[in-house]
Write a protein that holds these residues in place. Structure first.
Motif, PDB file in Angstrom:
ATOM      1  N   THR A   1      -6.778  -3.967  29.000  1.00 33.77           N
ATOM      2  CA  THR A   1      -6.125  -4.344  27.750  1.00 33.77           C
ATOM      3  C   THR A   1      -6.268  -3.213  26.747  1.00 33.77           C
ATOM      4  OG1 THR A   1      -6.566  -6.690  28.132  1.00 33.77           O
ATOM      5  CG2 THR A   1      -6.132  -6.018  25.862  1.00 33.77           C
ATOM      6  N   THR A   2      -5.205  -2.911  26.049  1.00 43.16           N
ATOM      7  CA  THR A   2      -5.260  -1.957  24.938  1.00 43.16           C
ATOM      8  C   THR A   2      -4.680  -2.645  23.711  1.00 43.16           C
ATOM      9  OG1 THR A   2      -3.114  -1.019  25.564  1.00 43.16           O
ATOM     10  CG2 THR A   2      -5.077   0.065  26.444  1.00 43.16           C
ATOM     11  N   GLY A   3      -5.155  -2.221  22.534  1.00 40.52           N
ATOM     12  CA  GLY A   3      -4.700  -2.871  21.312  1.00 40.52           C
ATOM     13  C   GLY A   3      -5.461  -4.171  21.079  1.00 40.52           C
ATOM     14  N   TRP A   4      -4.824  -5.090  20.372  1.00 41.92           N
ATOM     15  CA  TRP A   4      -5.487  -6.341  20.003  1.00 41.92           C
ATOM     16  C   TRP A   4      -5.381  -7.391  21.104  1.00 41.92           C
ATOM     17  CZ3 TRP A   4      -8.769  -6.755  16.141  1.00 41.92           C
ATOM     18  CH2 TRP A   4      -8.683  -5.861  15.058  1.00 41.92           C
ATOM     19  N   LEU A   5      -6.456  -8.146  21.229  1.00 40.88           N
ATOM     20  CA  LEU A   5      -6.502  -9.260  22.172  1.00 40.88           C
ATOM     21  C   LEU A   5      -6.935 -10.506  21.409  1.00 40.88           C
ATOM     22  CD1 LEU A   5      -6.602 -10.534  25.075  1.00 40.88           C
ATOM     23  CD2 LEU A   5      -9.031  -9.878  25.097  1.00 40.88           C
ATOM     24  N   ALA A   6      -6.155 -11.567  21.514  1.00 44.12           N
ATOM     25  CA  ALA A   6      -6.524 -12.851  20.925  1.00 44.12           C
ATOM     26  C   ALA A   6      -7.292 -13.647  21.966  1.00 44.12           C
ATOM     27  CB  ALA A   6      -5.285 -13.615  20.472  1.00 44.12           C
ATOM     28  N   SER A   7      -8.525 -14.011  21.625  1.00 45.98           N
ATOM     29  CA  SER A   7      -9.356 -14.786  22.541  1.00 45.98           C
ATOM     30  C   SER A   7     -10.002 -15.914  21.753  1.00 45.98           C
ATOM     31  CB  SER A   7     -10.427 -13.903  23.191  1.00 45.98           C
ATOM     32  OG  SER A   7     -11.254 -14.657  24.054  1.00 45.98           O
ATOM     33  N   GLY A   8      -9.558 -17.138  22.036  1.00 41.87           N
ATOM     34  CA  GLY A   8     -10.040 -18.259  21.235  1.00 41.87           C
ATOM     35  C   GLY A   8      -9.565 -18.102  19.804  1.00 41.87           C
ATOM     36  N   SER A   9     -10.495 -18.180  18.872  1.00 37.50           N
ATOM     37  CA  SER A   9     -10.155 -18.017  17.454  1.00 37.50           C
ATOM     38  C   SER A   9     -10.425 -16.604  16.960  1.00 37.50           C
ATOM     39  CB  SER A   9     -10.948 -19.015  16.607  1.00 37.50           C
ATOM     40  OG  SER A   9     -12.349 -18.813  16.781  1.00 37.50           O
ATOM     41  N   ASN A  10     -10.768 -15.701  17.870  1.00 40.16           N
ATOM     42  CA  ASN A  10     -11.141 -14.339  17.486  1.00 40.16           C
ATOM     43  C   ASN A  10     -10.119 -13.324  17.987  1.00 40.16           C
ATOM     44  OD1 ASN A  10     -13.714 -15.057  16.277  1.00 40.16           O
ATOM     45  ND2 ASN A  10     -14.469 -15.371  18.365  1.00 40.16           N
ATOM     46  N   TYR A  11     -10.151 -12.156  17.347  1.00 43.19           N
ATOM     47  CA  TYR A  11      -9.329 -11.028  17.758  1.00 43.19           C
ATOM     48  C   TYR A  11     -10.260  -9.865  18.090  1.00 43.19           C
ATOM     49  CZ  TYR A  11      -5.381 -13.563  15.718  1.00 43.19           C
ATOM     50  OH  TYR A  11      -4.436 -14.514  15.421  1.00 43.19           O
ATOM     51  N   TYR A  12      -9.976  -9.191  19.192  1.00 43.54           N
ATOM     52  CA  TYR A  12     -10.768  -8.046  19.625  1.00 43.54           C
ATOM     53  C   TYR A  12      -9.838  -6.850  19.790  1.00 43.54           C
ATOM     54  CZ  TYR A  12     -14.223 -11.635  20.766  1.00 43.54           C
ATOM     55  OH  TYR A  12     -15.095 -12.694  20.704  1.00 43.54           O
ATOM     56  N   TYR A  13     -10.369  -5.681  19.476  1.00 39.57           N
ATOM     57  CA  TYR A  13      -9.542  -4.479  19.569  1.00 39.57           C
ATOM     58  C   TYR A  13     -10.075  -3.541  20.651  1.00 39.57           C
ATOM     59  CZ  TYR A  13      -6.714  -0.459  18.407  1.00 39.57           C
ATOM     60  OH  TYR A  13      -5.814   0.585  18.483  1.00 39.57           O
ATOM     61  N   PHE A  14      -9.143  -3.020  21.468  1.00 36.77           N
ATOM     62  CA  PHE A  14      -9.463  -2.061  22.527  1.00 36.77           C
ATOM     63  C   PHE A  14      -8.664  -0.789  22.288  1.00 36.77           C
ATOM     64  CE2 PHE A  14     -10.126  -6.299  24.083  1.00 36.77           C
ATOM     65  CZ  PHE A  14     -11.296  -6.228  24.825  1.00 36.77           C
TER      66      PHE A  14
END
Length: 349
Positions: A198-211
């Motif tokens: 994954t690159t860029g933003w990932l929505a997981s549950g109620s959170n956002y993670y950046y790669f």
């Protein structure tokens, strides 16, 4: 009574492991069986020393909850934090354990693992469960609490492979992680449903993670679109970053388009075949097959009649009477054919 015997036996076992006074522990647990004292958590085993278990001492409190799991490739490592604090100013000590089942009891004490955190290393493929026992100490007495387990799942070491869509981490047997968070050489990656990073933003549950562009989780950093992430790579604040299709979605769309194109091409081939068949049938209908020639009849030619014989032309002899011209001589005889006779007749001579 049965409950009391069970508690006494348990106390004797704990005293052997913890080095606490067997007599004092048994007395305390007998009182507990009588309903005098209450222990909120079962006492955990500690390294053998001279301390005595004292339920009257407040249990330590974990500053963070140990739970969850981490997937790691062989050779990776992760630090698990199990720090605790004393409610009454006591001294906190630790002992870490590992187990091959998901249980915070019955594990093996890890030699030398007596700090507030422990660095677990991924060595062999499979699952290992870690937990810590923290003790609140006052002089030679203590009370203990056991954390929950933290699972470390070790995956085979693989290699990075890139194709026209993205990058995968492929094992020697050809398998690859998908729909998975995986720590590789100290960096955390997320692999989508097709196994691409994954690159860029990932929505997981109620959170956002950046790669980042290499698929690494960005922790304690600032993203190109101006957002900030915490130590776990999560978005800080209430902003909503722009999400883009994952590589798996892009690959699926491309495959669907290729399949549709292939299907259209196949349909076109079938259409051309059908049209050629129709044309062939029309040509056959417009051009009837030639009628075979009837067998030739043998015709016998009539016998030729013999040509009539040509009779030779008869000479016509004209005899003129001699003309007496003065009494001398007479006319010479002349011979004529039928043809010149005719001319003679017409000419008069």
């Amino acid at each position: 009574m049965k409950k009391g015997l069970i508690l006494i036996i348990s106390a004797l076992m704990i005293s052997v492991l913890a080095g606490c006074s067997a007599t004092e522990v048994v007395d305390e647990l007998v009182e507990d069986a009588a309903g005098i004292n209450s222990v909120s958590e079962p006492a955990a085993a500690m390294p053998a020393d001279s301390r005595q278990a004292d339920p009257s001492i407040p249990q330590p409190e974990f500053e963070s909850i140990i739970s969850g799991s981490m997937n790691m490739a062989v050779g990776s490592s992760i630090e698990i934090n199990g720090s605790a604090k004393s409610p009454d100013g006591g001294t906190i000590t630790y002992q870490w354990y590992r187990n091959n089942v998901n249980s915070n009891g019955g594990g093996m004490a890890i030699p030398g693992a007596t700090g507030a955190s422990y660095t677990a290393k991924a060595e062999e493929p499979g699952s290992t469960f870690y937990y810590v026992v923290a003790a609140n100490n006052h002089d030679n007495k203590c009370n203990m609490i056991t954390s929950r387990t933290y699972e470390v799942v070790t995956y085979k070491d693989g290699e990075w492979k890139k194709d026209e869509f993205g990058t995968k981490y492929v094992n020697q047997d050809g398998t690859f992680p998908s729909e998975l968070w995986l720590m590789i050489n100290g960096s955390t990656y997320h692999f989508d449903s097709a196994g691409y990073i994954t690159t860029g933003w990932l929505a997981s549950g109620s959170n956002y993670y950046y790669f980042d562009e290499n698929g690494k989780l960005l922790a304690n950093g600032k993203t190109p679109d101006g957002f900030e992430t915490d130590e776990n790579g999560r978005l800080i604040g209430n902003g909503v970053p722009q999400l883009y299709p994952t590589t798996a979605e892009i690959a699926a769309q491309a495959k669907a388009a290729a399949d549709a194109q292939g299907e259209a091409a196949a349909l076109e081939v079938e259409r051309q075949k059908a049209e050629a068949a129709r044309n062939a049938a029309g040509t056959a209908a417009a051009t009837p097959e030639p009628t075979p020639a009837p067998a030739e009849e043998t015709v016998t030619a009539p016998a030729e009649e013999p040509a009539p014989e040509v009779q030779p032309e008869e000479e016509v002899q004209i005899v003129e009477e001699p003309v007496d011209e003065g009494g001398e001589g007479y006319a010479e005889e002349e011979y004529y054919t039928e043809e010149n006779y005719t001319e003679y007749e017409e000419g008069g001579e």
